[in-house]
Design a protein around this motif. Structure first.
Motif, short mmCIF file in Angstrom:
data_model
loop_
_atom_site.label_atom_id
_atom_site.label_comp_id
_atom_site.label_asym_id
_atom_site.label_seq_id
_atom_site.Cartn_x
_atom_site.Cartn_y
_atom_site.Cartn_z
N LEU A 162 0.87 -1.17 0.00
CA LEU A 162 0.00 0.00 0.00
C LEU A 162 0.91 1.22 0.00
O LEU A 162 1.60 1.48 0.99
CB LEU A 162 -0.90 -0.02 1.24
CG LEU A 162 -1.78 1.19 1.51
CD1 LEU A 162 -2.77 1.42 0.37
CD2 LEU A 162 -2.50 1.03 2.84
N GLN A 163 0.94 1.97 -1.11
CA GLN A 163 1.94 3.01 -1.30
C GLN A 163 1.29 4.34 -1.69
O GLN A 163 0.42 4.38 -2.55
CB GLN A 163 2.92 2.59 -2.39
CG GLN A 163 3.69 1.31 -2.07
CD GLN A 163 4.81 1.53 -1.08
OE1 GLN A 163 5.83 2.15 -1.39
NE2 GLN A 163 4.61 1.04 0.13
N GLY A 164 1.77 5.41 -1.07
CA GLY A 164 1.29 6.73 -1.43
C GLY A 164 1.01 7.58 -0.21
O GLY A 164 0.93 7.08 0.91
N PRO A 165 0.82 8.89 -0.39
CA PRO A 165 0.63 9.79 0.75
C PRO A 165 -0.61 9.52 1.58
O PRO A 165 -0.68 9.94 2.74
CB PRO A 165 0.57 11.18 0.09
CG PRO A 165 0.29 10.93 -1.35
CD PRO A 165 0.88 9.62 -1.68
N LEU A 166 -1.61 8.81 1.04
CA LEU A 166 -2.81 8.51 1.80
C LEU A 166 -2.75 7.13 2.47
O LEU A 166 -3.73 6.69 3.07
CB LEU A 166 -4.04 8.57 0.89
CG LEU A 166 -4.31 9.90 0.18
CD1 LEU A 166 -5.59 9.82 -0.64
CD2 LEU A 166 -4.38 11.05 1.18
N ALA A 167 -1.62 6.46 2.37
CA ALA A 167 -1.52 5.07 2.83
C ALA A 167 -1.87 4.91 4.30
O ALA A 167 -2.61 3.99 4.68
CB ALA A 167 -0.12 4.52 2.55
N GLU A 168 -1.35 5.78 5.15
CA GLU A 168 -1.60 5.63 6.59
C GLU A 168 -3.08 5.77 6.91
O GLU A 168 -3.64 5.00 7.69
CB GLU A 168 -0.79 6.65 7.38
CG GLU A 168 -0.94 6.50 8.89
CD GLU A 168 -0.10 7.50 9.67
OE1 GLU A 168 -0.68 8.16 10.57
OE2 GLU A 168 1.11 7.62 9.39
N ASP A 169 -3.74 6.76 6.32
CA ASP A 169 -5.17 6.95 6.58
C ASP A 169 -5.98 5.76 6.10
O ASP A 169 -6.93 5.32 6.76
CB ASP A 169 -5.66 8.21 5.88
CG ASP A 169 -5.15 9.47 6.55
OD1 ASP A 169 -4.70 9.39 7.71
OD2 ASP A 169 -5.21 10.54 5.91
#
Length: 490
Positions: free
Chosen positions: A241-248
């Motif tokens: 799961l990759q990208g700036p929204l991954a944590e959310d």
């Protein structure tokens, strides 16, 4: 991409790109401490438990008579289309087909290269701006356990594992005895203590790696050393799961956000979490590791075979297509090249040492003094440690080094393109990966090897592309600033 993320500099009127985090060592860090192999005899033999090996991949040479012979011995990571052996499927195969994936052979598996309704470039950009989910279940997941696990892994890799904290990871490599050539690159994670490790290796190297590990464990047992058990996690799911929204996005499906504490899980760290899936069911023992292959923030998520589809579908359902989409091998390749990441069989192979491959940093600081195997040295230590010191300082140095290039406009420099001395036209290297960079307005970027001494950033060279010379400048990597979440920057 905002201009502030990439610094553009010119040297001798030829533009080069410099990212603020310029070295791949920002990938998983190796922690230092004094360590040595135990010589205490084991009460029972080392064991290896594995099954279902894949066909060995064919080596396809890329040669040029003008280059040193060892520069031309190369193997390729993807499975040949003409292979008569049946391809394997990851647990997510049916999900890919249902989402309109174009499936291709890769590493002995049916793998998605891209999805219906999206170009490779669109998948690439969406990863950088939102988040993408990649199936990496073709990778080989291992467990090494027992009182000899740490010492064994420190024999076959140059990593300093003794001081690695529990639930932390390091990028490393399996090395050949003597030559120090790279058998495969790998990520090693220490779990609860020094007797339990999780290791991930490449699918295309599976047959070779299992043979290598089996031989090394047999030799370990013959030396009467502490017991090691090796188990391959067959059919285990693995998604990135990759990208700036991954944590959310991941946070939306964890059953207990406070226990998962994703906001304080940093790059190179991992933990087991419980996640919610359809029907109100919960899935436990999901290993979440912060990291990835794209240069973006994100996670690699290891899931038991029976739950791989349910967890993947839960992620997709929680985020919706405006925030999370599936992405394939095409985007993964351009993303990793922008991040300066190697692809085994292309940028690294059995003839490449860590020093030649610009991976000297994977040699733990506490591993740089011993060259005798029985006294705690790693395979190939005598060769690799001598290479760390240049000839001018009494070491052996290296003949070639892996570097990045920016190539002038026109056809991109692809794998196998010759690198030439700009003044004399002499062949001085070879390109191992190359593509137009989607993030950098399709500027041509590449990775490859050049003669030692020509590896410094700003060096002007040329590449031979479709019979035409094009200007190239040696450039520090990564080409695009990495976005890893680190404790120091939190």
């Amino acid at each position: 991409m905002k201009a502030s993320r990439v610094l553009v500099k010119a040297k001798k009127a030829v533009p080069t790109i410099r990212a603020s985090n310029r070295q791949q060592r920002a990938a998983l860090s190796t922690r230092s401490a004094c360590s040595s192999l135990s010589s205490t005899p084991a009460s029972s033999p080392s064991t290896i438990i594995s099954s279902r090996t894949l066909p060995r991949q064919h080596a396809l040479p890329t040669s040029s008579a003008a280059l040193p012979a060892r520069w031309n011995r190369r193997s390729y990571a993807s499975a040949p289309e003409s292979s008569s052996e049946p391809l394997n499927k990851t647990p997510l195969y049916d999900l890919h087909v249902a989402h309109g994936a174009k499936m291709v052979p890769f590493g002995g598996f049916h793998m998605p290269v891209q999805y219906a309704g999206q170009s490779v470039g669109q998948e690439h950009h969406f990863t950088r701006s939102h988040a993408s989910l990649f199936d990496v279940g073709h990778m080989v997941q291992h467990r090494f356990e027992g009182p000899g696990a740490l010492a064994f892994l420190q024999r076959v890799t140059p990593a300093g594992l003794q001081s690695l904290s529990p639930y932390h990871s390091t990028l490393s490599a399996l090395l050949w005895p003597g030559s120090g050539g790279i058998v495969d690159d790998t990520i090693v994670t220490k779990l609860a203590d020094d007797s339990s490790f999780y290791v991930v290796t490449n699918a295309a190297c599976r047959d070779k790696d299992l043979k290598y590990l089996g031989e090394q464990l047999e030799a370990w047992r013959g030396d009467g050393l502490l017991v090691v058990e090796h188990r391959v996690l067959e059919d285990q799911g693995l998604v990135a799961l990759q990208g700036p929204l991954a944590e959310d996005i991941l946070g939306a499906i964890v059953a207990d956000p406070k226990a998962a504490n994703l906001s304080e899980l940093y790059f190179g760290q991992c933990r087991y979490v419980t996640v919610k899936v359809a029907g109100g069911r919960q899935v436990g023992d999901v290993l979440v590791s912060r990291g990835g292959y794209t240069g973006e923030d994100g996670f690699e998520i290891s899931i038991a075979p029976a739950d791989a589809v349910a967890v993947t579908e839960a992620l997709l359902a929680a985020a919706h297509p405006d925030r999370l989409r599936l992405a394939g091998l095409g985007a993964r390749d351009s993303l990793r090249l922008e991040a300066g990441m190697c692809l085994y069989g292309h940028d690294l192979d059995d003839t490449t040492t860590p020093v030649e491959g610009a991976l000297s940093w994977i040699v733990g600081r506490d591993r740089r003094g011993e060259t005798v195997l029985g006294s705690g040295a790693f395979h190939g230590a005598a060769t690799v440690l001598a290479q760390l010191k240049p000839k001018s300082k009494g070491g052996s140095g290296v003949e070639r080094r892996r570097v990045g290039f920016v190539v002038e406009k026109g056809a991109p420099a692809r794998e196998g393109s010759e690198v030439l001395d700009a003044a004399t036209g002499e062949a001085v290297g070879v390109v191992t990966s190359g593509c137009p960079s989607p993030t950098l307005d399709h500027r041509n970027i590449a990775m490859g090897y050049v003669r030692d001494g020509l590896h410094k950033a700003g060096t002007e060279l040329a590449v031979l592309v479709r019979g035409r010379r094009r200007k190239a400048v040696v450039t520090k990597m990564p080409f695009v600033e990495t976005k890893y979440k680190k404790a120091s920057s939190a």
